[in-house]
Design a protein around this motif. Sequence first.
Motif, PDB file in Angstrom:
ATOM      1  N   SER A  16       0.829  -1.208   0.000  1.00 43.60           N
ATOM      2  CA  SER A  16       0.000   0.000   0.000  1.00 43.60           C
ATOM      3  C   SER A  16       0.862   1.257   0.000  1.00 43.60           C
ATOM      4  O   SER A  16       0.563   2.238  -0.686  1.00 43.60           O
ATOM      5  N   GLU A  17       1.971   1.213   0.768  1.00 42.12           N
ATOM      6  CA  GLU A  17       2.877   2.364   0.809  1.00 42.12           C
ATOM      7  C   GLU A  17       3.534   2.599  -0.548  1.00 42.12           C
ATOM      8  O   GLU A  17       3.676   3.737  -0.998  1.00 42.12           O
ATOM      9  N   VAL A  18       3.948   1.498  -1.202  1.00 40.59           N
ATOM     10  CA  VAL A  18       4.575   1.619  -2.521  1.00 40.59           C
ATOM     11  C   VAL A  18       3.598   2.241  -3.512  1.00 40.59           C
ATOM     12  O   VAL A  18       3.944   3.160  -4.277  1.00 40.59           O
ATOM     13  N   LEU A  19       2.366   1.761  -3.528  1.00 45.85           N
ATOM     14  CA  LEU A  19       1.360   2.303  -4.446  1.00 45.85           C
ATOM     15  C   LEU A  19       1.065   3.767  -4.133  1.00 45.85           C
ATOM     16  O   LEU A  19       0.855   4.578  -5.045  1.00 45.85           O
ATOM     17  N   VAL A  24      -0.942   6.305  -6.280  1.00 45.35           N
ATOM     18  CA  VAL A  24      -2.235   5.657  -6.034  1.00 45.35           C
ATOM     19  C   VAL A  24      -2.605   5.895  -4.577  1.00 45.35           C
ATOM     20  O   VAL A  24      -2.471   5.035  -3.712  1.00 45.35           O
ATOM     21  N   ASN A  25      -3.010   7.118  -4.301  1.00 48.98           N
ATOM     22  CA  ASN A  25      -3.441   7.523  -2.965  1.00 48.98           C
ATOM     23  C   ASN A  25      -4.626   8.467  -3.095  1.00 48.98           C
ATOM     24  O   ASN A  25      -4.949   8.926  -4.195  1.00 48.98           O
ATOM     25  N   GLU A  26      -5.279   8.767  -1.993  1.00 54.36           N
ATOM     26  CA  GLU A  26      -6.518   9.546  -2.047  1.00 54.36           C
ATOM     27  C   GLU A  26      -6.310  10.915  -2.689  1.00 54.36           C
ATOM     28  O   GLU A  26      -7.112  11.361  -3.519  1.00 54.36           O
ATOM     29  N   ARG A  27      -5.236  11.593  -2.325  1.00 57.75           N
ATOM     30  CA  ARG A  27      -5.029  12.961  -2.802  1.00 57.75           C
ATOM     31  C   ARG A  27      -4.786  13.014  -4.309  1.00 57.75           C
ATOM     32  O   ARG A  27      -5.397  13.816  -5.030  1.00 57.75           O
ATOM     33  N   GLY A  65      -9.042   7.981 -11.903  1.00 57.00           N
ATOM     34  CA  GLY A  65      -7.893   8.069 -11.010  1.00 57.00           C
ATOM     35  C   GLY A  65      -7.318   6.702 -10.708  1.00 57.00           C
ATOM     36  O   GLY A  65      -6.725   6.486  -9.655  1.00 57.00           O
ATOM     37  N   THR A  66      -7.492   5.742 -11.651  1.00 58.60           N
ATOM     38  CA  THR A  66      -7.022   4.372 -11.413  1.00 58.60           C
ATOM     39  C   THR A  66      -5.890   4.013 -12.369  1.00 58.60           C
ATOM     40  O   THR A  66      -5.883   2.934 -12.956  1.00 58.60           O
TER      41      THR A  66
END
Length: 665
Positions: A16-19, A24-27, A65-66
């Motif tokens: 999740s951190e790498v993405l 690939v995060n909310e902001r 946003g994907t």
Amino acid sequence: MFQQPGYIENVSLRLSEVLADIGVNERITLKRRRAMLLVESMYACSYQIIDANNFSYVFGSQSEGTTTPGLKSDTDQLMCINNCNVIQDWADWEPGVLNLLMIQDETVSPGYCLLQRLRDDAPLPCNHVPDKYHCRDRTGRVLKKNIIMTDSLAVVFGGGERHGPAYAEQGRPGTADSDTVLALTCKSWPLQARQRLDWQGVGEWPSNVMKRYCSNTGCFVVGVGSKGSQNEEFEWRISTSLAERCLMFNLNITQIRCYVLMKMILKTFIKPHFEDNISSFMCKTVLFHCIANTSDIWRENNLLVCLSICLFVLYNSILNENCSHFLIPRNNLMRGHISLEYKPYILEILLYIINSEGRVLLEIECDGLCARLWLKLSYLLSFKTNDIVSGQLLHLTARCVDQFLLEYTIIFIRNSGYAEAIQQLLKAIFKLVITSTQCQGLDKTASSLMARWYCTTLGSVLASLNIQQHNAISAEALTWVSLGLNTDVASGKLKLASMFYCIGDTQRAEIVLRDIERSYDLNIVEPICLCNCVINDQAFRREFNAICDNHNEEVIKYTTANCVKFLPCEINCVPHELRHEMFRSTQEDLAFRGLIFVDGWMDLAVVDSLPYLYFLQYKTYSSLGRQEDKQRALSNVVRTINQEPNLGHRETAMNLLGQCMEKED
């Protein structure tokens, strides 16, 4: 390996951190969506300006946003033609317009329909065949052929590569590949999807609010039939893209990351060998089914399990050759798409990925996922690319403003006289002002961004007329120009300086040029040009990306510099060295011109802002007798041509430099 204590949570959190690091995060997801929705609003403003009864949507990964830089996702544009009334109920028939009745019976493939032509004077079937795009079927119904849409696209885009019903535009430097589809709009929710509105998933997803929104979006019909159908020539695919976008906008970040990982796996392990068998839309549909049939698993520390579930469902779908459309369940997306020859190999690959328990992720090079994950698992920091994505999005927004200015107005008045050009520009400005006043959100933002460009152009046209008549510039012209001075760092102000230079007011020209040079930070400002798409695929400036990461489109005026475009009716505001650009084409050249949207700029005088700034300084300082400043400006022209990688009109800059060198003997 899943049985090792803490394995799932540890790998899931690191993944999740790498993405998050690669955007690939909310902001960043919200920034992507805002940028694409702003493009849609600019389309709406442009259509309104030219009185076109159309609307365009940007669908797919870019607007959801994907995506990531490494996935290189296409931009999917759907252009709606609103010149007919597509209905599913006779009660929706309207007099005086082209009415088309959607037929969805047992003779039509699931997810498709036929369009029956109706009379425009009474709610009755049309009895005559009006043109080659209609045909009478065995029951006597007059049906519309779907080929009309691809033929229309060929007229608009001049042919190009076809991808099913889409016109594909690929390989333009500095621009993402795009697929454009023409569609007709139906205001009502498709009959084949109504059962989905009454269905409730295990996780209460989609929610009642989402289903209510979806039911109000209506649908589109796209001109392509089901492969192998006996009605393939007459079938139209039913599209629920707006409803699907609503579902995507309501995913949490873990669900989005799971979808992105599925696309990375597809890109790495399947598409290189079996290109057309499995699509990202199938992966998205699998994700929808998994979310609807599970609850309370979609958490960051459980990402690996979520991915495994989705891959297992995809495996079963391929095994059974059945992936039902989420909103139109009878529509099997895999029908006719899974090759019997390749099916065993695809299943073998998916089984290998599932059984690897996450180890296969260390083989994915897309966006450097494997290296980043190794670093995270080794508890080292990983390089973040959020600012790079933010820079790309703002650059896209600025390019779109330039595109709409060029394509939807300027090229239509490029050969107009003063009276017509002034009238058309005023019309555009008034429409944009009305939109800005009456609308909120991104529609208001889009109209405000665009209106300022038209104000500057109008002021320059008025000034050119003033110079022709009186060799002076009226207060009205200066007022219009001033309304658009801060659209970007330089282009509007350069028009003002150019006007002053052409009437011999070199003192005021020098003041404006000095102000531009002070604002043009070479470490921040990115050139913007969409004329001939020769901009190199260079990384943007680091400080440009950093500013973009913390702001949206409001910083365009501080961080971008558009090329300066002069219409022929602005000719008196253009130094004579640049006027020749308006007459660059011979009759033989004109015969080889491309589309008006591609080559229309060639009837204008167009130059990049930075070399034009230094050229005007050279001319101004020459007139003022400031030799040292003149030589510095000339050196800056040379340096810009040699060192600035993203010039759209390098030949024009070299032409201006050559004429300066002639002056210097």
